[in-house]
Design a protein around this motif. Structure first.
Motif, mmCIF file in Angstrom:
data_model
loop_
_atom_site.group_PDB
_atom_site.id
_atom_site.type_symbol
_atom_site.label_atom_id
_atom_site.label_comp_id
_atom_site.label_asym_id
_atom_site.label_seq_id
_atom_site.Cartn_x
_atom_site.Cartn_y
_atom_site.Cartn_z
ATOM 1 N N ALA A 147 0.825 -1.208 0.000
ATOM 2 C CA ALA A 147 0.000 0.000 0.000
ATOM 3 C C ALA A 147 0.858 1.256 0.000
ATOM 4 N N THR A 148 1.917 1.253 0.800
ATOM 5 C CA THR A 148 2.790 2.421 0.917
ATOM 6 C C THR A 148 3.538 2.704 -0.378
ATOM 7 N N GLN A 149 3.965 1.630 -1.039
ATOM 8 C CA GLN A 149 4.827 1.786 -2.206
ATOM 9 C C GLN A 149 4.060 1.814 -3.532
ATOM 10 N N ARG A 150 2.737 1.801 -3.478
ATOM 11 C CA ARG A 150 1.958 1.744 -4.728
ATOM 12 C C ARG A 150 2.291 2.891 -5.685
ATOM 13 N N PRO A 151 2.301 4.150 -5.255
ATOM 14 C CA PRO A 151 2.624 5.220 -6.215
ATOM 15 C C PRO A 151 4.043 5.092 -6.762
ATOM 16 N N PHE A 152 4.968 4.729 -5.893
ATOM 17 C CA PHE A 152 6.353 4.611 -6.328
ATOM 18 C C PHE A 152 6.522 3.458 -7.316
ATOM 19 N N ALA A 153 5.811 2.354 -7.077
ATOM 20 C CA ALA A 153 5.924 1.195 -7.959
ATOM 21 C C ALA A 153 5.521 1.542 -9.387
ATOM 22 N N GLY A 154 4.474 2.331 -9.525
ATOM 23 C CA GLY A 154 4.058 2.735 -10.865
ATOM 24 C C GLY A 154 5.125 3.545 -11.577
ATOM 25 N N ALA A 155 5.773 4.445 -10.843
ATOM 26 C CA ALA A 155 6.832 5.258 -11.446
ATOM 27 C C ALA A 155 8.027 4.403 -11.840
ATOM 28 N N VAL A 156 8.389 3.455 -10.971
ATOM 29 C CA VAL A 156 9.519 2.572 -11.276
ATOM 30 C C VAL A 156 9.211 1.718 -12.501
ATOM 31 N N LEU A 157 8.006 1.163 -12.542
ATOM 32 C CA LEU A 157 7.626 0.346 -13.699
ATOM 33 C C LEU A 157 7.701 1.171 -14.979
ATOM 34 N N GLY A 158 7.225 2.405 -14.909
ATOM 35 C CA GLY A 158 7.311 3.265 -16.087
ATOM 36 C C GLY A 158 8.752 3.506 -16.513
ATOM 37 N N GLY A 159 9.644 3.684 -15.541
ATOM 38 C CA GLY A 159 11.057 3.873 -15.860
ATOM 39 C C GLY A 159 11.673 2.652 -16.514
ATOM 40 N N VAL A 160 11.315 1.472 -16.015
ATOM 41 C CA VAL A 160 11.836 0.229 -16.584
ATOM 42 C C VAL A 160 11.349 0.056 -18.021
ATOM 43 N N LEU A 161 10.047 0.212 -18.234
ATOM 44 C CA LEU A 161 9.506 0.024 -19.585
ATOM 45 C C LEU A 161 9.999 1.105 -20.540
ATOM 46 N N GLY A 162 10.103 2.330 -20.024
ATOM 47 C CA GLY A 162 10.592 3.414 -20.873
ATOM 48 C C GLY A 162 12.032 3.244 -21.307
ATOM 49 N N SER A 163 12.788 2.469 -20.544
ATOM 50 C CA SER A 163 14.201 2.249 -20.896
ATOM 51 C C SER A 163 14.368 1.238 -22.019
ATOM 52 N N GLY A 164 13.297 0.513 -22.307
ATOM 53 C CA GLY A 164 13.368 -0.506 -23.350
ATOM 54 C C GLY A 164 13.685 -1.893 -22.843
#
Length: 263
Positions: A147-164
């Motif tokens: 629950a605490t890390q939900r917003p951060f997880a979305g940002a991290v996932l976006g960074g991973v996918l955006g990197s290719g």
């Protein structure tokens, strides 16, 4: 044999302070197994001096000696070697662009980061992103972490996918679970869009998409540590043991190993 097993809490510095205070309780003990006494992956020089002043033999669990001159016996997980196994597995599935998401506040972090760097280079993989995950030590439960890390997880996932990246190594299971949840919310398919391997294997098998995991040999580590201590007690002049145990790779659905095409 009388024994005292000392374990610090949440990789805190106070673990070493507790060991100092416990010194007057060692009467009758023949040896010490010391697990997780501090936040680093190795003891430092001051801690080594403290240990060597103890009036009985000891073995460190999951803590390497301070350096080449430190005679402390230990049994520890080869986290770097475990990450290499994960990367080699992803490479075998056809993934050439890989990323790392790593918890920053734990003793295994340095070994995992080193293993990722050296493993990717040895296997000819392209590192697209390295992202840190902040401390979760204030959370009291697995559910609170998610629950605490939900917003951060979305940002991290976006960074991973955006990197290719198409393959991701994540330390640890809680972070992997948060990323899986973020992927479901974003419509990202694991493993078809992103293959995921976790380093820990505590909660990995219970996920909706079970996590392929680098699984430390914890039972074997403890038993070998005890065996090493008993040997030192019985044979004080025996050669030193400084042991690294390589984890196993437990293959589950999140890496795409069961799919015909990992991409």
């Amino acid at each position: 044999m009388n024994s005292l097993n000392h374990q610090g809490s949440r990789y805190a510095d106070r673990g070493w302070d507790r060991l100092t205070r416990l010194a007057d309780r060692l009467a009758g003990a023949e040896g010490l197994l010391i697990a997780h006494p501090g936040p680093a992956d190795a003891a430092d020089a001051a801690h080594t001096r403290l240990l060597r002043e103890l009036p009985l033999p000891y073995v460190l669990l999951e803590r390497a000696p301070a350096g080449i001159g430190d005679p402390s016996e230990h049994v520890s997980t080869d986290h770097a070697g475990g990450v290499y196994l994960a990367l080699a597995h992803l490479a075998g599935l056809g993934h050439h662009d890989v990323a790392l998401v790593c918890r920053t506040d734990a003793a295994p972090s340095r070994g995992i980061s080193t293993g990722f760097t050296e493993g990717a280079a040895a296997l000819g993989l392209r590192v697209t992103a390295r992202l840190d995950w902040p401390s979760t030590t204030d959370c009291e439960s697995f559910e609170e972490v998610l629950a605490t890390q939900r917003p951060f997880a979305g940002a991290v996932l976006g960074g991973v996918l955006g990197s290719g990246a198409t393959g991701l190594i994540c330390f640890g299971d809680m972070e992997g679970s948060a990323l899986l949840a973020a992927a479901r919310r974003a419509g990202v398919r694991v493993p078809k869009d992103l293959a995921l391997v976790s380093c820990e294997d505590r909660h990995a098998a219970t996920e909706q998409v079970p996590l392929t995991s680098v699984a430390p040999e914890k039972f074997r580590l403890g038993s070998l540590g005890l065996e090493t201590l008993l040997r030192r007690i019985d044979e004080p002049d025996a050669e030193l043991r400084q042991v690294w145990l390589r984890p196993r790779l437990t293959v589950r659905a999140s890496c795409g190993a069961l799919a015909a095409n990992p991409s």
